[in-house]
Design a protein around this motif. Structure first.
Motif, short mmCIF file in Angstrom:
data_model
loop_
_atom_site.label_atom_id
_atom_site.label_comp_id
_atom_site.label_asym_id
_atom_site.label_seq_id
_atom_site.Cartn_x
_atom_site.Cartn_y
_atom_site.Cartn_z
N TYR A 5 0.82 -1.21 0.00
CA TYR A 5 0.00 0.00 0.00
C TYR A 5 0.85 1.25 0.00
O TYR A 5 0.35 2.33 -0.34
N ASN A 56 -5.29 -1.21 -13.33
CA ASN A 56 -5.85 -0.92 -12.01
C ASN A 56 -6.13 -2.17 -11.21
O ASN A 56 -6.88 -2.16 -10.26
N ARG A 281 -12.81 -0.99 -2.45
CA ARG A 281 -11.82 -1.57 -3.37
C ARG A 281 -12.25 -3.01 -3.67
O ARG A 281 -11.65 -3.98 -3.20
N ASP A 284 -9.67 -5.65 -4.84
CA ASP A 284 -8.49 -5.87 -4.00
C ASP A 284 -8.73 -7.12 -3.15
O ASP A 284 -9.21 -7.06 -2.02
#
Length: 678
Positions: A5, A56, A281, A284
């Motif tokens: 991150y 992405n 997200r 993710d």
């Protein structure tokens, strides 16, 4: 996770920037290498092979990251990875033919600085040369001359040890032992190293290894109850919370002094971490898995998960209430290196894609290249030229493959609650060391610096003598000889006193020589005087008798002329002893030598000539004896005595420049020679 991150945080900052890569979006692709070089190779090949998902997307992460810049759909590959030196070397060599840049955030072995072998390698982690030199400076500063070493049996540990040895070799610091740790045999290697530490007299131990290996070593030391060592830590384990929190480490490794990657701050990163939420997200998957494990519930995203049977989350879960290594942003070390690596890549791309607009205001850029024309070798060239200022105001550039070493010096200290906390006690900038000694808590639990030496420093009055077959740090102390001193501790040699001085009983200072001489008032002086006077009296009496009967046949047959000369030389020899009594001076010493030498030579010459005359007389009845007597008549006899004596006289006139000491020594040697010949 925090490294993942940190990269995403940097990417979002760059993508939202209006000055850095405007109009260009950076994406990422994350692969898990599980710290295995083979898996890292597989990840690198998948990145350079073009099998890249959309920019992405995110996948599970451990080590290797790919970054792409896109105007449209064309990616530009650049790999950020190689979590250790071995992996970085393998991956870098694989990518050399492709000229694909590899930027590492933790690989630190000095061999990676070689641009001939690794032309495509860059790193935001300083070379181990800096930390090894810093540890060597610590050993020298605290006078630790006897240090043990335990290092990883790979390029990281062995190269750091080599640099450390180069730093201490001229400062009188020695290695007591060197043990290596192999991860495949860590239990047996750690046991062997622990036994070496226990057996050694070295109280300071350098450890350059991964923290999991150090944990096994500390476990073995705990079993052996070794608790009195001062450890010097490399950056690989100096900040490990797992080590500091283990009970056996607290027992065997208190007061650790270590080098750590410089801690930096990332404004906004703390908020970014705590605001992470899988609902925001949905792609993710890694964050979703972490969320399920941390809160014990499913965030409601319909994906395959090992925690599929968990109840749904109620939506109130938040990382603001979580306190663990992931959310702790108080000391960002490797995390900041990842952040720097992303910014270095972004600035290299910016230099490649944009040019200053000379027709506009300063700082305005225009596109000067197209992404479909960018080649990895061009990106690699721009990386080597990166020289920027980070958003934190820190100047950053690659010096070849390296950056300048900046480290924190940390100390493990016990808190009142019984926890081991990390305390900053100094900084390392390049090869400069800045240390606050008063802030250090040593392994003894006090401010007293531990002592680690092989032999105690030799006191004054002695000198060091190295032991055969042992390092120079191990030595014996030998007392100085008579007439020599050493007035400092740890002297390597003794110094001779001046000629008029002598060493004291302790051999620490030169003191004036005590003047001892024969006196007419002492028993020995009175005895010598009495003997000399008696000898002279007897000699004079014999001389008078010979003189009175000089016309008699017996005296004439005894060669009266040589007999009178012999009696005179004997009398002079007796009188010479009186010259050695009384306070000496330079001229009296010279006169003593000349008087005794000439008198003695005169005496011996007379005896020699008289002996030859007697031998000639006994051979007079033989045929041809008349010629012998003719060549050795009275004139020749007198001439022989004068010749022998004149040689000695000229010898002493040549030596009038002798000092009293040298004259005295020569006189003793000549007296010995005279008596032997006699």
């Amino acid at each position: 996770m925090q490294y993942i991150y940190a990269m995403m945080f940097a990417l979002e900052e760059i993508n939202n920037s209006s000055t850095l890569l405007p109009g260009v979006k950076l994406g990422h692709h994350i692969h898990d290498s599980c710290s295995l070089p083979a898996w890292a190779l597989q990840a690198a090949l998948s990145l350079v092979g073009g099998d890249m998902p959309s920019c992405n997307s995110a996948a599970k992460y451990e080590e290797e990251k790919g970054i792409g810049a896109s105007k449209g759909d064309q990616p530009v590959p650049l790999i950020i990875g190689g979590c250790n030196s071995v992996t970085a070397q393998i991956v870098s060599r694989l990518l050399v033919p492709l000229s694909l840049p590899l930027v590492s955030y933790t690989a630190s072995t000095p061999s990676l600085s070689d641009k001939q072998q690794f032309p495509n390698f860059f790193r935001t982690m300083a070379s181990d040369v800096y930390q090894a030199r810093a540890i060597a400076q610590l050993a020298i500063k605290f006078k630790w001359t006897w240090v043990g070493a335990v290092v990883a049996n790979n390029d990281y540990g062995l190269m750091a040890l080599k640099v450390f040895q180069e730093g201490i070799q001229r400062a009188g610091v020695c290695l007591a032992f060197v043990e290596t740790l192999q991860r495949e045999n860590i239990v047996s290697d750690a046991r062997r190293a622990a036994l070496a530490i226990q057996a050694s007299t070295a109280k300071v131990i350098l450890i350059v290894a991964w923290y999991t290996d150090v944990m096994e070593l500390f476990l073995q030391l705990d079993k052996l109850n070794v608790t009195d060592r001062q450890f010097l830590a490399s950056e690989a384990w100096s900040t490990s919370s797992d080590l500091r929190q283990s009970t056996f480490s607290h027992k065997v490794a208190s007061g650790v002094l270590g080098v750590a990657i410089r801690s930096s701050t990332l404004p906004g990163f703390d908020t970014y971490i705590h605001n992470l939420n899988p609902l925001l997200r949905p792609n993710d998957h890694f964050l979703k898995e972490f969320w399920e494990k941390e809160f014990g519930c499913s965030p409601g995203i319909a994906t395959a998960s090992p925690f599929a049977s968990l109840p749904p989350c109620n939506g109130t879960e938040s990382l603001w209430a979580v306190n663990n290594l992931f959310t702790d942003t108080s000391q960002l070390r490797v995390t900041y290196n990842v952040y720097l690596a992303v910014y270095a890549a972004a600035h290299a791309l910016h230099s490649l894609l944009f040019c200053p607009d000379v027709n506009s205001s300063p700082g305005h850029n225009i596109t000067c290249s197209f992404t479909n024309q960018i080649k990895p070798i061009e990106l690699m060239e721009q990386l080597s030229k990166v020289n920027v200022t980070t958003p934190q105001g820190e100047a950053f550039n690659f010096q070849g493959a390296d950056i300048t070493g900046k480290y924190d010096l940390v100390n493990w200290q016990s808190s009142p609650e019984g926890q081991v906390q990390l305390v900053l006690i100094g900084l390392v900038n390049g090869f400069d060391l800045h240390l606050n000694e008063s802030a250090i808590q040593w392994s003894t639990g006090s401010s007293q610096v531990p002592v680690s030496i092989c032999s105690e420093a030799c006191p004054s009055g002695t000198r060091m003598a190295t032991r055969k077959g042992e390092p120079i740090c191990c030595f014996d102390c030998i007392p100085c000889a008579d007439g020599e001193i050493s007035n400092t501790t740890g002297s390597t040699q003794c110094v001779h006193c001046p000629s008029e001085f002598w060493s004291n009983a302790e051999r620490t200072a030169c003191i004036p020589r005590q003047l001892d001489f024969l006196s007419f008032n002492e028993t020995l002086g009175i005895t010598l005087t009495a003997v000399a006077v008696s000898g002279v009296t007897v000699t004079i009496a014999v001389f008078v008798v010979f003189l009175y009967y000089r016309q008699t046949p017996m005296v004439r047959a005894n060669n009266s002329e040589l007999s009178f000369l012999l009696l005179l030389s004997i009398k002079l020899c007796f009188l010479c002893s009186l010259v050695f009594i009384g306070r000496p001076s330079a001229w009296s010493c010279r006169f003593q030598q000349a008087a005794f030498g000439i008198s003695f030579v005169l005496c011996v010459s007379c005896l020699q000539v008289k002996t030859i005359v007697v031998l000639a007389a006994f051979r007079s009845a033989r045929p041809g004896a008349e010629a012998l007597m003719r060549w050795f008549g009275p004139g020749q006899q007198r001439g022989s005595v004068c010749f022998f004596t004149s040689i000695q006289v000229s010898h002493y006139f040549d030596n009038l420049s002798f000092t009293p000491d040298s004259v005295h020594i020569q006189w003793l040697s000549e007296v010995y020679t005279y008596y032997i010949s006699y």
